[in-house]
Design an enzyme around this catalytic site. Structure first.
Site, PDB file in Angstrom:
ATOM      1  N   GLU A  74      -4.411  -3.384  -3.133  1.00 22.56           N
ATOM      2  CA  GLU A  74      -3.203  -2.638  -3.495  1.00 22.56           C
ATOM      3  C   GLU A  74      -3.241  -2.209  -4.962  1.00 22.56           C
ATOM      4  O   GLU A  74      -2.905  -1.065  -5.286  1.00 22.56           O
ATOM      5  CB  GLU A  74      -1.969  -3.500  -3.204  1.00 22.56           C
ATOM      6  CG  GLU A  74      -1.806  -3.773  -1.720  1.00 22.56           C
ATOM      7  CD  GLU A  74      -1.252  -5.142  -1.384  1.00 22.56           C
ATOM      8  OE1 GLU A  74      -1.180  -5.454  -0.181  1.00 22.56           O
ATOM      9  OE2 GLU A  74      -0.896  -5.911  -2.296  1.00 22.56           O
TER      10      GLU A  74
ATOM     11  N   SER B 100       0.846  -1.199   0.000  1.00 24.10           N
ATOM     12  CA  SER B 100       0.000   0.000   0.000  1.00 24.10           C
ATOM     13  C   SER B 100       0.877   1.244   0.000  1.00 24.10           C
ATOM     14  O   SER B 100       0.538   2.257  -0.614  1.00 24.10           O
ATOM     15  CB  SER B 100      -0.919   0.012   1.222  1.00 24.10           C
ATOM     16  OG  SER B 100      -1.824  -1.059   1.172  1.00 24.10           O
TER      17      SER B 100
ATOM     18  N   SER C 155      -6.557  -2.061   5.916  1.00 26.91           N
ATOM     19  CA  SER C 155      -7.252  -2.426   7.148  1.00 26.91           C
ATOM     20  C   SER C 155      -7.819  -1.221   7.884  1.00 26.91           C
ATOM     21  O   SER C 155      -8.787  -1.343   8.633  1.00 26.91           O
ATOM     22  CB  SER C 155      -6.299  -3.167   8.083  1.00 26.91           C
ATOM     23  OG  SER C 155      -5.295  -2.285   8.579  1.00 26.91           O
ATOM     24  N   GLY C 156      -7.203  -0.060   7.687  1.00 23.70           N
ATOM     25  CA  GLY C 156      -7.609   1.126   8.438  1.00 23.70           C
ATOM     26  C   GLY C 156      -7.164   1.094   9.883  1.00 23.70           C
ATOM     27  O   GLY C 156      -7.586   1.924  10.696  1.00 23.70           O
TER      28      GLY C 156
END
Length: 187
Positions: free
Chosen positions: A154, A46, A87-88
Site C-alpha cells: 500500500e 489500496s 492480490s490481483g
C-alpha cells in the site's frame, strides 16, 4: 533518538522501490495521457492510495473519477480505469475490469501479482512488490516485510502513483504552481 519503527519502514520502502520498473511507470503515464476520462478503483488501503492518485490527476487537469462516488459518470471507449489490487483477485475490481473491457476502455493495474485475474485483463501493469495474507495457497509473497498485512504494498503503491504524477508533470510540462490552481478552494 530517531523513531526506530519509522526507520524500519523507510528502509523497506527504499529496498523494494528498486523493483518497480521505469518502463511500467512510463507506460502508465502514457496511458493516462491517451485517456478521455480516467476512472480509479481500489478496496481498503489500496483504494486510499488510488484516491490520492485521483486527487493529483485532478490537479493536473485530467477528467478523473473515483468509482462508487455519486458523481461518477459511465465508462466508455477511450477511457481508462486504474485498478489497485495487491492480490490481483479483488472480486469487485474484476467486475469493474470486465465492464471496462466490454465497452472498449483500457485497464491499468498496480498489483503484486500481474499473472492473476486483474493483471490478465490489464493493458498496462505496474508491478509493485509487497506481502499480503491474501496470496493463494502455496504462493510466495513478492517481498518480505516486518510490517503488518499489506502495508508495504500500500505504501509503495502510493509512492508509485506519485512517481507517475512526476512523470506526467515532465511529459506535460506542468508545474506544482499550475497544479495548485486546480486545488480545491472549499476547505
Amino acid at each position: 533518538m530517531e523513531a526506530q519503527k519509522l526507520k524500519i519502514i523507510t528502509n523497506e520502502l527504499s529496498k523494494y522501490a528498486d523493483r518497480v520498473k521505469e518502463e511500467e511507470i512510463q507506460a502508465a503515464a502514457d496511458l493516462m495521457i491517451s485517456a478521455d476520462k480516467i476512472f480509479l478503483a481500489g478496496a481498503g488501503r489500496s483504494g486510499l492510495a488510488a484516491r490520492a492518485f485521483a486527487n493529483r490527476l485532478l490537479h493536473m487537469g485530467f477528467d478523473v473519477h473515483f468509482v462508487g462516488e455519486i458523481s461518477c459518470p459511465p465508462i466508455r471507449e477511450n477511457d481508462v480505469i486504474v485498478l489497485g489490487s495487491g492480490s490481483g483477485t479483488t472480486k469487485s475490481l474484476i467486475v469493474m475490469g470486465e465492464k471496462a473491457k466490454d465497452v472498449g476502455a483500457k485497464i491499468m493495474t498496480v498489483t503484486m501479482f500481474p499473472d492473476h485475474t486483474i493483471g490478465e485483463m490489464a493493458d498496462v501493469i505496474v508491478k509493485v512488490p509487497g506481502s499480503t495474507p491474501k496470496k493463494a495457497a502455496g504462493e510466495e509473497n513478492p517481498a518480505q516485510s516486518v510490517q503488518p498485512m499489506g502495508n508495504l504494498f500500500e505504501q509503495l503503491s502510493w509512492l508509485t502513483y506519485d512517481s507517475i504524477i512526476m512523470v506526467l508533470m515532465d511529459k506535460l510540462g506542468q508545474t506544482s504552481e499550475e497544479m495548485m490552481e486546480r486545488h480545491t478552494n472549499l476547505e
